[in-house]
Design an enzyme around this catalytic site. Structure first.
Site, PDB file in Angstrom:
ATOM      1  N   GLU A  58      10.030  -3.708  10.055  1.00  0.00           N
ATOM      2  CA  GLU A  58      10.380  -2.407   9.473  1.00  0.00           C
ATOM      3  C   GLU A  58      10.932  -1.453  10.527  1.00  0.00           C
ATOM      4  O   GLU A  58      10.324  -1.270  11.591  1.00  0.00           O
ATOM      5  CB  GLU A  58       9.131  -1.790   8.802  1.00  0.00           C
ATOM      6  N   GLU A  64      -0.810  -5.245   8.965  1.00  0.00           N
ATOM      7  CA  GLU A  64       0.054  -4.573   9.940  1.00  0.00           C
ATOM      8  C   GLU A  64      -0.465  -4.742  11.375  1.00  0.00           C
ATOM      9  O   GLU A  64      -1.678  -4.737  11.600  1.00  0.00           O
ATOM     10  CB  GLU A  64       0.136  -3.078   9.601  1.00  0.00           C
ATOM     11  N   ASP A  91       0.839  -1.208   0.000  1.00  0.00           N
ATOM     12  CA  ASP A  91       0.000   0.000   0.000  1.00  0.00           C
ATOM     13  C   ASP A  91       0.875   1.260   0.000  1.00  0.00           C
ATOM     14  O   ASP A  91       0.367   2.382  -0.014  1.00  0.00           O
ATOM     15  CB  ASP A  91      -1.030  -0.005   1.138  1.00  0.00           C
ATOM     16  N   SER A  92       2.202   1.062  -0.065  1.00  0.00           N
ATOM     17  CA  SER A  92       3.108   2.180  -0.332  1.00  0.00           C
ATOM     18  C   SER A  92       2.768   2.834  -1.666  1.00  0.00           C
ATOM     19  O   SER A  92       3.198   3.949  -1.952  1.00  0.00           O
ATOM     20  CB  SER A  92       4.567   1.708  -0.349  1.00  0.00           C
ATOM     21  N   ASP A 116      -0.985  -6.219   0.132  1.00  0.00           N
ATOM     22  CA  ASP A 116      -1.343  -5.574   1.402  1.00  0.00           C
ATOM     23  C   ASP A 116      -2.845  -5.449   1.571  1.00  0.00           C
ATOM     24  O   ASP A 116      -3.559  -5.022   0.647  1.00  0.00           O
ATOM     25  CB  ASP A 116      -0.772  -4.149   1.432  1.00  0.00           C
ATOM     26  N   LYS A 121      -0.735  -9.405   3.373  1.00  0.00           N
ATOM     27  CA  LYS A 121       0.055  -8.810   4.473  1.00  0.00           C
ATOM     28  C   LYS A 121      -0.828  -7.865   5.265  1.00  0.00           C
ATOM     29  O   LYS A 121      -1.641  -7.128   4.689  1.00  0.00           O
ATOM     30  CB  LYS A 121       1.267  -8.056   3.915  1.00  0.00           C
TER      31      LYS A 121
HETATM   32  O1  KIV Z   1       3.537  -1.012   1.591  1.00  0.00           O
HETATM   33  C1  KIV Z   1       4.687  -1.414   1.430  1.00  0.00           C
HETATM   34  O2  KIV Z   1       5.293  -1.277   0.381  1.00  0.00           O
HETATM   35  C2  KIV Z   1       5.324  -2.095   2.545  1.00  0.00           C
HETATM   36  C3  KIV Z   1       6.811  -2.240   2.471  1.00  0.00           C
HETATM   37  C4  KIV Z   1       7.461  -0.950   2.753  1.00  0.00           C
HETATM   38  C5  KIV Z   1       7.299  -3.313   3.363  1.00  0.00           C
HETATM   39  O3  KIV Z   1       4.692  -2.473   3.469  1.00  0.00           O
END
Ligand code: KIV
Length: 258
Positions: A176, A111, A42-43, A81, A109
């Site tokens: 992270e 958090e 989600d970056s 994510d 993924k």
């Molecule tokens: O969203 C993302 O790209 C991430 C990475 C920075 C690990 O969670």
């Protein structure tokens, strides 16, 4: 690439090279350059959409970018994510995880310390990657982009969460922005694969945001990033250099660690 092959790599000490990826063209390029895992992170809210954080990313965004990434990389292992607010209850998370799996992800993924969410996803056959340390979706609660686990209480909480998520069935965890010593202890303690970003050299693998390692910054480059375009004659070569540097333990060094 599949989960068993990744677990075998970790067991024999071969480092896992992970990069974020958001579209078909880069997915094909990363696959050809030997990246082991593509993370549809989600970056993308920051590097594609120009946001100051990841909080504006929607399930619709994630589904779209997961689908386009999976279209470009037919043989890669793809992690997607769960975006902000999509995993607040185990049931909501399961529904949203199924959307990402249907779009082409092999693992999702999430958090934080969401043990009950991990348990329900794993029970339903969805592999899970946890994410501890600095967790971007909690940026306001954490008071900004700061290294986590520097003090004893913070380090203990991260370690306890890692153990709980491992026992809940998570197969992988992103660590992270935390002290390298803490990431090393977690890697030694848990069965799940650890993937570091600003967490020192002792994790089972490393991840960087694709745009960061190609030197495409919208803001200030974090300390843990290396620009792999330096000395490379093409994007493909830069990605190959990243994979080689991760596999040979040439990246990250103490210069990129806390
Ligand atoms: O969203 C993302 O790209 C991430 C990475 C920075 C690990 O969670």
């Amino acid at each position: 690439m599949n989960l068993t092959a990744l677990q075998q790599m970790a067991a024999r000490g071969e480092k896992i090279a992970v990069l974020t990826c958001y579209d078909a063209s880069f997915a094909a390029l990363c696959e050809a350059a030997g990246v082991d895992v593509l993370l549809v992170g989600d970056s993308l809210g920051m590097v594609l959409q120009g946001g100051s954080d990841t909080l504006g990313v929607t399930m619709r965004d994630m589904e779209y970018h997961t689908r386009t990434t999976a279209t470009g990389a037919k043989n890669s292992y793809i992690v997607a994510d769960l975006p902000y607010g999509s995993d607040t209850t185990p049931e909501t998370a399961l529904e949203n995880a199924r959307v990402l799996i249907a779009a082409g992800a092999h693992m999702v993924k999430l958090e934080g310390d969401k043990v009950a969410v991990v348990q329900l996803l794993v029970k339903n056959g969805i592999p899970v990657c946890a994410h501890l340390g600095f967790t971007p979706q909690y940026v306001h609660e954490l008071g900004g982009y700061k290294v986590q686990g520097r003090d004893e209480a913070g380090a203990r909480k991260i370690m306890e969460d890692a153990v709980a998520l491992d026992q809940a069935g998570a197969a992988m965890v992103v660590l992270e922005m935390m002290p390298a010593a803490l990431a090393k202890q977690i890697t030694e303690k848990v069965g799940m694969m650890t993937i570091g970003i600003g967490a020192g050299p002792d994790c089972d693998g490393q991840v960087l945001v694709l745009h960061d390692m190609l030197g495409i910054y919208l803001g200030k480059s974090p300390r843990f990033v290396r620009n792999f375009m330096e000395g490379a004659s093409s994007i493909q070569e830069a990605v190959q250099h990243y994979v080689a540097a991760v596999k040979s333990d040439a990246f990250p060094t103490t210069e990129h660690s806390f």
